[in-house]
Structure formats: C-alpha cells, structure tokens
Design an enzyme around this catalytic site. Structure first.
Site, short mmCIF file in Angstrom:
data_model
loop_
_atom_site.label_atom_id
_atom_site.label_comp_id
_atom_site.label_asym_id
_atom_site.label_seq_id
_atom_site.Cartn_x
_atom_site.Cartn_y
_atom_site.Cartn_z
N TRP A 131 0.80 -1.22 0.00
CA TRP A 131 0.00 0.00 0.00
C TRP A 131 0.84 1.28 0.00
CZ3 TRP A 131 2.07 2.35 4.06
CH2 TRP A 131 2.69 1.51 5.00
N ASN A 132 2.15 1.19 0.29
CA ASN A 132 2.85 2.45 0.62
C ASN A 132 3.06 3.37 -0.59
OD1 ASN A 132 4.86 0.79 -0.42
ND2 ASN A 132 6.43 1.55 0.97
N LYS A 155 -2.65 -8.59 -7.27
CA LYS A 155 -3.29 -8.65 -5.94
C LYS A 155 -2.64 -7.51 -5.15
CE LYS A 155 -3.30 -9.98 -1.40
NZ LYS A 155 -3.86 -8.66 -0.97
N HIS A 156 -3.43 -6.47 -4.91
CA HIS A 156 -2.89 -5.32 -4.19
C HIS A 156 -3.22 -5.44 -2.70
CE1 HIS A 156 -1.03 -1.46 -3.95
NE2 HIS A 156 -1.18 -1.16 -5.23
N GLY A 207 6.81 -6.26 -0.44
CA GLY A 207 6.12 -6.25 0.85
C GLY A 207 7.07 -6.63 1.96
N SER A 208 6.48 -7.16 3.02
CA SER A 208 7.27 -7.48 4.20
C SER A 208 7.93 -8.85 4.05
CB SER A 208 6.34 -7.52 5.41
OG SER A 208 5.42 -8.59 5.24
N GLU A 229 10.90 -8.03 -3.30
CA GLU A 229 11.34 -6.69 -2.87
C GLU A 229 10.80 -6.50 -1.46
OE1 GLU A 229 13.22 -4.69 -4.51
OE2 GLU A 229 13.16 -5.50 -6.53
N LEU A 230 11.67 -6.67 -0.46
CA LEU A 230 11.16 -6.73 0.92
C LEU A 230 11.62 -5.53 1.75
CD1 LEU A 230 11.63 -10.59 1.32
CD2 LEU A 230 9.71 -9.34 0.37
N GLU A 360 12.63 -3.70 11.62
CA GLU A 360 12.26 -2.54 10.80
C GLU A 360 11.12 -1.77 11.49
OE1 GLU A 360 10.18 -3.41 7.14
OE2 GLU A 360 11.02 -1.65 6.15
P1 NAP Z 1 2.86 -7.16 3.55
O1 NAP Z 1 2.01 -7.35 4.73
O2 NAP Z 1 3.85 -8.22 3.22
O3 NAP Z 1 1.89 -6.87 2.32
C1 NAP Z 1 2.37 -6.72 1.01
C2 NAP Z 1 1.43 -7.44 0.06
O4 NAP Z 1 1.55 -8.85 0.31
C3 NAP Z 1 -0.04 -7.10 0.30
O5 NAP Z 1 -0.72 -7.12 -0.93
C4 NAP Z 1 -0.50 -8.23 1.21
O6 NAP Z 1 -1.88 -8.44 1.17
C5 NAP Z 1 0.25 -9.39 0.58
N1 NAP Z 1 0.40 -10.55 1.45
C6 NAP Z 1 0.85 -10.58 2.72
N2 NAP Z 1 0.88 -11.86 3.16
C7 NAP Z 1 0.45 -12.64 2.15
C8 NAP Z 1 0.24 -14.05 2.00
N3 NAP Z 1 0.50 -14.91 2.98
N4 NAP Z 1 -0.23 -14.51 0.82
C9 NAP Z 1 -0.51 -13.65 -0.19
N5 NAP Z 1 -0.34 -12.30 -0.10
C10 NAP Z 1 0.14 -11.81 1.05
O7 NAP Z 1 3.69 -5.83 3.64
P2 NAP Z 1 3.31 -4.50 4.41
O8 NAP Z 1 3.78 -4.66 5.80
O9 NAP Z 1 1.92 -4.09 4.18
O10 NAP Z 1 4.24 -3.48 3.60
C11 NAP Z 1 5.32 -2.89 4.14
C12 NAP Z 1 6.57 -3.70 3.92
O11 NAP Z 1 6.89 -3.70 2.54
C13 NAP Z 1 7.75 -3.11 4.63
O12 NAP Z 1 8.52 -4.13 5.20
C14 NAP Z 1 8.51 -2.43 3.52
O13 NAP Z 1 9.87 -2.22 3.80
C15 NAP Z 1 8.26 -3.35 2.37
N6 NAP Z 1 8.45 -2.68 1.09
C16 NAP Z 1 9.49 -3.08 0.30
C17 NAP Z 1 9.73 -2.41 -0.90
C18 NAP Z 1 10.87 -2.81 -1.80
O14 NAP Z 1 10.83 -2.45 -2.96
N7 NAP Z 1 11.87 -3.52 -1.32
C19 NAP Z 1 8.90 -1.37 -1.29
C20 NAP Z 1 7.85 -1.02 -0.46
C21 NAP Z 1 7.62 -1.68 0.73
P3 NAP Z 1 -2.85 -7.85 2.33
O15 NAP Z 1 -2.74 -6.38 2.26
O16 NAP Z 1 -4.17 -8.36 1.88
O17 NAP Z 1 -2.38 -8.42 3.63
#
Ligand code: NAP
EC number: 1.2.1.79
Length: 470
Positions: A131-132, A155-156, A207-208, A229-230, A360
């Site tokens: 979402w960020n 899938k956003h 994502g995370s 990309e975490l 983090e």
């Molecule tokens: P997140 O919880 O991992 O969510 C990211 C995406 O993954 C969302 O669409 C989420 O869906 C989905 N997701 C999570 N668990 C899943 C699973 N078990 N199966 C399928 N889809 C799944 O990440 P966040 O905490 O919202 O985002 C912040 C993180 O992203 C931070 O750690 C940040 O550093 C990292 N990030 C990295 C980059 C990069 O380029 N390296 C860029 C931006 C952000 P839902 O929303 O439905 O849970």
C-alpha cells in the site's frame, strides 16, 4: 481481511469491495494467457505507443488519482501527485527503451555458426503489491512486463483497493486491451492457487518479509520464478568531514517522507562522533517543525500513518525499544487529532540486544548511533538482517563511494537522497529480498533468455562438436 478504503485522517470507511470468486480469478488468468499469446504477434512499437498513452492518461488524471491515493493510505497530497508523475516517467522510459533492451544479444562463440540470445515473454505474472506507493509499485512491474509481452494479474494490499482498481481502469482507458493487467481482490489462499496455475509463470512481490516468505514458499513449491522486494533498515552514514548543511537538510526528509513508510527510508543514522551533537540537534529541530493535519491540505507536512493497526504496531515497537534501554530524544507524544498520527520520534542508545536494533520500524521513527570511526560505521551498517539501500555523506565524494562499496546493500547513494528512477536497478540482498525491478535488470526479470545457435551446416570437426559426437 477484507478490501476496504478507510481514510486514515477521518477513520471513515470510504469503500468496501468483496473478494473475487474463484471463477473470476480463473477468467482473469485465462484472459491473461490469451493476451500473452496475442502479444507475441504484436509489435513492440505498438505496445510502446500504448505505454506512452498510459503515461499521458496518468498525467491527465493526476489530481483524481492523487486524491484517491491520499484517501486510501494517507500520504500528503503533494507526495501523491509526485507518485503519479513518477509512474508516468517510468511508463515513458520503458516505452522508449524496451526495444533496445530486448534486442537479441549476439555471443562470441567457438560453436559453428552464430549464437544469439533472444528475449521472449514467459506467460502470466502474478504481482502482489503493498500500500505504501499504491501506483508506483504496480508500475515497476507493469511497464517492463507489458513491453516484453507478459500479461499480469494484480493482488494489491487490502487497504488500498480503490487505488488498485482505478490504476487498472486507467491502463485500459489508455487503450491497453482488457486481460493485460487485471486487478483482483484475492484472498491469500487464492494467491497460492493462482501461483499454482500452469499459465502463471512468474511472481513478483513487494512487501514485508512475512508476506515474502509466504508467497515465495507457494511459488517455490510450484517452481515458479520470483522477485522479492522486501523490507529494509537502511543506514545513513555521516562521516566526520561531511557537509553538515547538506546532511541536516536531507536527514529529516528521508526519514519523514511518506510518513516514514518507505522501504528505503533511512532508518538508522550512523554518525561520526565529531558531528554527532550537531546532527542530533538539527534532526530534533526539523522533526519538531512538521505540521500534522489533513493530508489533502497542501499546507500539511506530517501525514497520518496508513492504518490504525500500523500505528499501534509502531507504538508497540517504540515502547519495546524504550523498555529495553533505548533513550527517547524526541517525540513519542500524542497528537491531538483523530487520524492515525505518530509524532516523529528519535531514539538513541539502541544496543544490539534491543529489539529495535534488528527490527524494521515502518513509520516516523529514527534511531541514531554514535560511532568513533569509519570502520565502526561500516561494521554497524552491515550488522543488519536487511540489505536494501543506504546513504553515505562524505566530504570527499570519491571516498564516500569507497565507503558505499563496503556496505552490504543493493543500492547506496553518496551525498544525496536516494532516488528511484526507471533507469536505476532497484532491489536488495539478505532479508531485503532478491532480484531487481526497473532498469535493464528489471526488464529481464520474467523473460525467457532463449539461446539460438544457427549453423550453415553441421561441422563435426569443430572442437565443440566433440561433446555431441562423444
Ligand atoms: P505485507 O504485509 O507483506 O503486504 C504486502 C502485500 O503482500 C499485500 O498485498 C498483502 O496483502 C500481501 N500478502 C501478505 N501476506 C500474504 C500471504 N501470505 N499470501 C498472499 N499475499 C500476502 O507488507 P506490508 O507490511 O503491508 O508493507 C510494508 C513492507 O513492505 C515493509 O517491510 C517495507 O519495507 C516493504 N516494502 C518493500 C519495498 C521494496 O521495494 N523492497 C517497497 C515497499 C515496501 P494484504 O494487504 O491483503 O495483507
């Protein structure tokens, strides 16, 4: 988990969307596969024209898109507009450069005949995005994959559904055929099912670490190629001879931009003893200066965080850091507004046994470390489970570049803030993931690099022929 837009400033539920059905998912993958087959016969010039049209459409709808993004996840309206412009820039760049990037590579070889590597699409790519940066995260995957001819299913994040939906509509309104990029409100189980579909040949996740592990595991079971990309805990190193006017002007911005919710935000400030007091005082002053308020109001300079859950998690991390012996220099006080606000916070005395040392913090919290010399700075920077980006400020930029090369991350900028641009590879190492997005490397993420060796006739006298003849 449901897909909902909850305005983080007013806490109002603005929109709610049902999950996609399995039939809708199957139809989207089938349409994507049809587009993959069709795109093989389309010219790159045609797709380039349509990608430029996407850029133009994004610019035309900048105000509308920016407002949607700010209401979805709370970022300052000026930052939302900047994100839309960055997306248009990325689309234009891939539209202009993909043909050159994807041209066959000739290889010098002792094999008989000529050897070339061709760059073919793979099929349907599933992208899972956070979402960020609701638009930019889509565009980083969409532009290169569209140019090579891969279709995509998106899938956003559950909290930015309106941005996801509108972005995909804009792509179609620009003329890109339906089925090329389909937004679906998928459950986690459906993501795994989609990955298992034989028509899906790649998975890109931003994502995370938690989300990355789950999706990479599902993809690994199916032997599908992934990019991850975490998260990050990027170091910001200040050497003793750094230009402190520049440092002080940049440091607070790189921590507070997007309310600190950026993977490449500087999260650990590692500062030489000689300039430490000056640095800490300036950071504190600048953190105090920001004005919380409605992110749709251009006068606001501190946005709310994206959700109540994210804010509560960050508060818990700050509490744990202080309980483990950290010192509070600034912040950690309430803001008298109903939105999800977190006062910019500075922590020091974070020791290796403090959870904040290796976790983090995804919001406006800075950890500041004092170091005696450059070797200590580099060792501290590298003592991290993450390896995404980093910044080094040095009086001598050439020496700054030498220090940068010692840092175990995928990207380092010297004497400036980090910029994400289409020509620069973006990605990390360690728990920050693997693979790169954008640039030539990102263009090749989901490509069949097919070797074709063409001989005028067979030639068993060639030394390489011995291998076949054996
Ligand atoms: P997140 O919880 O991992 O969510 C990211 C995406 O993954 C969302 O669409 C989420 O869906 C989905 N997701 C999570 N668990 C899943 C699973 N078990 N199966 C399928 N889809 C799944 O990440 P966040 O905490 O919202 O985002 C912040 C993180 O992203 C931070 O750690 C940040 O550093 C990292 N990030 C990295 C980059 C990069 O380029 N390296 C860029 C931006 C952000 P839902 O929303 O439905 O849970």
């Amino acid at each position: 988990m449901t897909y909902r837009t909850v305005n983080p400033y007013t806490n109002e539920v603005v929109a709610e969307y049902p999950f996609a059905t399995d039939d809708e998912m199957d139809a989207a993958i089938a349409a994507g596969h049809r587009r993959y087959v069709e795109m093989k016969t389309e010219s790159l010039a045609h797709r380039s024209e349509l990608l430029h049209a996407v850029a133009a459409k994004l610019r035309e709808h900048e105000d509308e898109l920016a407002r949607i993004c700010t209401v979805d996840m709370g970022k300052l309206i000026g930052e939302s507009k900047g994100e839309v412009e960055l997306c248009a820039l990325i689309a234009d760049w891939f539209a202009d450069h993909a043909e050159g990037l994807l041209a066959p590579d000739a290889i010098d070889t002792i094999a008989t005949g000529s050897a070339r590597v061709l760059h073919h699409p793979l099929g349907v790519v599933v992208m899972v995005e956070p979402w960020n940066f609701p638009y930019y995260q889509i565009m980083r995957v969409f532009a290169p994959n569209y140019m090579v001819g891969n279709a995509m299913v998106l899938k956003h994040a559950a909290n930015t559904p309106t941005s996801a939906k509108r972005f995909c509509e804009i792509v179609e309104e620009a003329g890109v055929p339906a089925g090329t990029l389909t937004n679906l409100f998928l459950s986690y189980d459906q993501v795994s099912k989609a990955i298992a579909d034989t028509r899906v040949q790649g998975v890109a996740l931003t994502g995370s670490e938690r989300g990355g592990r789950a999706v990479a595991e599902a993809a690994g079971k199916q032997l599908k190629k992934t990019t991850m990309e975490l998260g990050g805990m990027d170091p910001f190193i200040v050497l003793a001879d750094a230009d402190m006017a520049d440092v002080n002007d940049i440091a607070w911005r790189v921590r507070l931009y997007n309310c600190g919710q950026v993977c490449t935000s500087s999260k650990r400030f590692i500062v030489a003893d000689a300039v430490y007091d000056d640095f800490l005082e300036a950071l504190r002053e600048n953190f105090r200066r920001v004005a919380p308020g409605d992110p749709l109001d251009p006068a606001t300079t501190l946005a709310p965080m994206n959700t109540a859950k994210a804010r509560a998690k960050l508060q818990g991390q700050v509490d744990a850091a202080l309980a483990a012996g950290g010192t509070l220099i600034e912040g950690d006080a309430p803001i008298d507004l109903s939105g999800q606000f977190m006062r910019p916070t500075i922590l020091t005395d974070i020791t290796p046994d403090n959870p904040a040392y290796r976790t983090e913090m995804f919001g406006p919290v800075a950890s500041v470390y004092r170091v005696q010399d450059e070797d200590e700075a580099v060792a501290l920077a590298n003592d991290s489970p993450y390896g995404l980006g980093g910044i080094v400020f040095a009086g001598d930029p050439r020496h700054g570049a030498e220090v940068a090369a010692r840092i175990e991350t995928g990207m380092v900028f010297v004497n400036n803030f980090m910029a994400s641009l289409p020509e620069l590879p973006f990605g990390g190492v360690k728990m920050s993931g693997y693979g790169r997005e954008m640039s030539r490397i990102g263009q090749m993420a989901f490509v069949n690099e097919q070797l074709v060796v063409t001989a005028p006739h067979s030639d068993l006298s060639n030394p390489a022929g011995g291998l076949v003849a054996a």
